[in-house]
Design a protein around this motif. Structure first.
Motif, PDB file in Angstrom:
ATOM      1  N   VAL A  47       0.856  -1.186   0.000  1.00  0.00           N
ATOM      2  CA  VAL A  47       0.000   0.000   0.000  1.00  0.00           C
ATOM      3  C   VAL A  47       0.893   1.236   0.000  1.00  0.00           C
TER       4      VAL A  47
ATOM      5  N   CYS B 238      -2.946   3.515  -3.408  1.00  0.00           N
ATOM      6  CA  CYS B 238      -2.698   2.188  -3.980  1.00  0.00           C
ATOM      7  C   CYS B 238      -1.205   1.937  -4.141  1.00  0.00           C
TER       8      CYS B 238
ATOM      9  N   GLY C 143      -0.167  -1.121  -6.092  1.00  0.00           N
ATOM     10  CA  GLY C 143      -0.450  -2.458  -5.582  1.00  0.00           C
ATOM     11  C   GLY C 143       0.817  -3.248  -5.339  1.00  0.00           C
TER      12      GLY C 143
ATOM     13  N   TYR D  17      -4.781  -6.412 -10.101  1.00  0.00           N
ATOM     14  CA  TYR D  17      -5.947  -6.178  -9.240  1.00  0.00           C
ATOM     15  C   TYR D  17      -6.450  -4.729  -9.315  1.00  0.00           C
ATOM     16  N   CYS D  18      -6.035  -3.974 -10.304  1.00  0.00           N
ATOM     17  CA  CYS D  18      -6.338  -2.552 -10.369  1.00  0.00           C
ATOM     18  C   CYS D  18      -7.817  -2.225 -10.119  1.00  0.00           C
TER      19      CYS D  18
ATOM     20  N   LEU E 230      -8.639  -2.782  -6.390  1.00  0.00           N
ATOM     21  CA  LEU E 230      -8.010  -1.806  -5.499  1.00  0.00           C
ATOM     22  C   LEU E 230      -8.721  -0.458  -5.574  1.00  0.00           C
TER      23      LEU E 230
END
Length: 406
Positions: A284, A357, A360, A378-379, A382
């Motif tokens: 993060v 983010c 990620g 995983y955009c 997130l």
């Protein structure tokens, strides 16, 4: 020197001489992950060490030899002195670190602490599957002040779907026996739980099962995947946010509880960055990652979850015998994880949650040809998760303000 993938970013395309010329300098390492045992007593089907593209564990020693440990201790001490570090964290890892045995673990901790200058505080912890947390093992860990975090994927059904013995037998009952010992008379060592998200497990049932031993913290981990080998049921061309939906259900249950039941690292770190703080998690935000891995053979590696990218992805070409940790600080993969926004692709530039983010998890950005200069696979998840947490916190902060100040 840097092996396969050297034609991809950051090994190719990251201008380190330019960074040096502009006065940029890396942040010293402050966390060292030691693979004290390279084998495991479980056969989890999602394990990035044994089930991924990188199978280098087969050619490395099963346990870290004494000479590797001694050289590592000397390098940690050298790094502490060179940078006047006030504290460092050492994580005993694997494989399954408890397979090294009580005597070897105790001796390792003693060597590491003895080598480091007394001016530096050394926090030692381990990540374990919990199966070998016997009374005698915990007594030794207590005596040597070694914190313990345990992998647990929820209730028996959810945990035993993936975290199995080689013969197919589930490990949940054994893990819970060890966890109950840890959470009992050795509770001061209890660091928390790591839980890998499985969309087939009910999110609320999973979370509430994890609360059984009152862990001080839970860390939910997204299953590893890349753009070439995406995570289970994560569409690479948009079309849904299954992981965000799962995590949002847990967040709402956790956040709205009448009292704080535990910490949840992912949620707390997102909230921390949203409120202007610095991230303390490598997954993060944009804070520099200052962690280095030492494998059983003494090779220095980047975060080992990169094994999911391609064979050799975590390697630096360096060893504890021939190189200082300062040498590793200038490896392209290490530099890329310390330069913040400069390591993000253009597609992230205009994103409203870019700084929260942080792109990620680094391993989840890999795409053959462009390397790690990509958004996370995983955009969409997130973006949705961070947006939900942000709106929730913003609404509650507004309600908490006196009516005349809004």
């Amino acid at each position: 020197m840097f092996g396969a993938g050297s034609g991809e970013w950051p090994s190719h395309g990251l201008d380190i001489p330019m960074l040096k010329a502009r006065g940029w300098r890396p942040v010293p390492f402050s966390e060292f992950v030691l693979k004290i045992h390279g084998r495991c007593n479980l056969a989890c089907d999602y394990c990035y060490v044994y089930e991924s593209a990188d199978q280098s564990w087969r050619d490395r020693p099963a346990a870290m030899p004494t000479e590797v440990l001694d050289a590592t201790a000397a390098r940690v001490a050298e790094h502490v002195r060179s940078h006047a570090l006030a504290d460092v964290a050492i994580v005993l890892h694997g494989g399954e670190p408890l397979l090294a045995g009580r005597a070897a673990i105790a001796a390792s901790v003693d060597r590491l602490r003895a080598a480091v200058p007394s001016s530096c505080d050394v926090e030692v912890s381990m990540q374990t599957n919990g199966v070998l947390l016997t009374d005698t093992m915990l007594a030794m860990l207590d005596e040597h002040d070694v914190g313990v975090s345990v992998s647990l994927d929820g209730d028996r059904e959810g945990h035993d779907r993936h975290r199995l013995r080689a013969n197919g037998r589930g490990s949940h009952a054994e893990v819970m026996r060890g966890l109950n010992r840890l959470a009992g008379s050795h509770r001061r060592l209890y660091g928390g739980l790591l839980c890998t998200v499985d969309l087939d497990n009910d999110p609320i049932r999973t979370y509430e099962a994890l609360l059984e031993t009152s862990p001080p913290r839970i860390d939910f981990l997204l299953p590893h995947g890349t753009w070439a080998v995406p995570p289970p049921r994560r569409p690479v061309n948009g079309g849904g946010t299954p992981y965000a939906d799962w995590l949002i259900a847990v967040f709402d249950r956790w956040y709205r509880a009448p009292r704080k039941e535990t910490g949840v690292r992912l949620f707390e770190e997102i909230m921390n960055v949203l409120l202007g703080g610095q991230s303390r998690s490598e997954n993060v935000g944009l804070s520099p990652v200052a962690m280095l891995v030492v494998d059983t053979d003494g090779t220095l590696q980047q975060v080992d979850s990169l094994k999911t990218s391609y064979a050799g992805a975590p390697e630096t070409g360096l060893t504890v015998f021939d190189h200082s940790f300062d040498d590793a600080l200038w490896h392209p993969g290490v530099v890329a994880r310390q330069i913040g926004r400069a390591a993000l692709p253009g597609t992230c530039a205009a994103c409203a949650v870019r700084d929260v983010c942080g792109g990620g998890a680094y391993a989840h950005r890999y795409r053959a040809g462009s390397g790690y200069l990509n958004p996370s696979v995983y955009c969409p998840d997130l973006l949705k998760l961070i947006g939900h947490i942000g709106r929730t916190v913003e609404r509650d902060l507004a309600l908490a303000q006196p009516s005349g100040t809004r």
